[in-house]
Design a protein around this motif. Structure first.
Motif, short mmCIF file in Angstrom:
data_model
loop_
_atom_site.label_atom_id
_atom_site.label_comp_id
_atom_site.label_asym_id
_atom_site.label_seq_id
_atom_site.Cartn_x
_atom_site.Cartn_y
_atom_site.Cartn_z
N ILE A 288 7.81 1.05 0.94
CA ILE A 288 7.77 -0.36 0.58
C ILE A 288 8.77 -1.17 1.39
CG2 ILE A 288 8.19 -2.00 -1.31
CD1 ILE A 288 6.97 0.13 -3.19
N GLN B 236 7.30 -2.02 4.63
CA GLN B 236 6.24 -3.02 4.51
C GLN B 236 6.83 -4.42 4.37
OE1 GLN B 236 2.75 -1.88 2.02
NE2 GLN B 236 3.94 0.00 1.67
N ASN C 147 0.84 -1.20 0.00
CA ASN C 147 0.00 0.00 0.00
C ASN C 147 0.87 1.25 0.00
OD1 ASN C 147 0.59 0.88 2.79
ND2 ASN C 147 -0.49 -0.99 3.36
N ASP C 148 0.23 2.41 -0.03
CA ASP C 148 0.95 3.68 -0.08
C ASP C 148 1.11 4.31 1.30
OD1 ASP C 148 1.12 3.53 -2.84
OD2 ASP C 148 -0.77 4.60 -3.15
N LYS C 149 0.72 3.60 2.37
CA LYS C 149 0.72 4.19 3.69
C LYS C 149 2.10 4.31 4.31
CE LYS C 149 -3.99 2.88 4.60
NZ LYS C 149 -4.90 2.01 5.28
N LYS C 150 3.03 3.48 3.90
CA LYS C 150 4.40 3.56 4.40
C LYS C 150 5.33 3.07 3.31
CE LYS C 150 4.29 0.95 8.19
NZ LYS C 150 4.58 -0.05 9.25
#
Length: 126
Positions: free
Chosen positions: A11, A14, A6-9
């Protein structure tokens, strides 16, 4: 099918979290082989350097270790190291700000505890 990011943190974080989660939940145990950087690249369809950054942070933290020419493996005390780190993060990122906000709103400790128990009941279907 590739893994989902996702774009929240970033890569690399993640990927680091993905490996860490597997250690914490027991999917990967001490001395188990960790997927190689190339396997992770293929799974997530991301840049090799991005994967290496996340993996190398876990190596630097003593969570995984490399055996040259063999692969990467879970360190003996990895789960404990990760749990300690996540508990510290939980307190600073979630608990302290929650308590600060609750105090601003005038909640007593007993009211906060009551709300926590109420939320637990809702989660458990009570």
């Amino acid at each position: 099918m590739a893994g989902v990011l996702n774009d929240k943190k970033p890569i690399f974080e993640q990927i680091k979290d993905w490996i860490s989660d597997q250690i914490i939940d027991g999917t990967l145990e001490a001395h188990d082989r960790v997927p190689s950087t190339n396997e992770i690249v293929q799974f997530y369809k991301v840049n090799h350097l991005t994967v290496a950054k996340g993996v190398n942070q876990l190596v630097d933290e003593g969570v995984i270790y490399k055996k040259r020419g063999v692969g990467m493996f879970v360190a003996p005390d990895a789960r404990g190291v990760l749990l300690d780190s996540r508990k510290e993060s939980f307190v600073s990122e979630y608990l302290k700000p929650m308590i600060d906000e609750a105090e601003k709103l005038g909640f007593s400790t007993q009211e906060i505890e009551g709300l926590i128990h109420e939320m637990e009941g809702n989660r458990n279907g009570e």
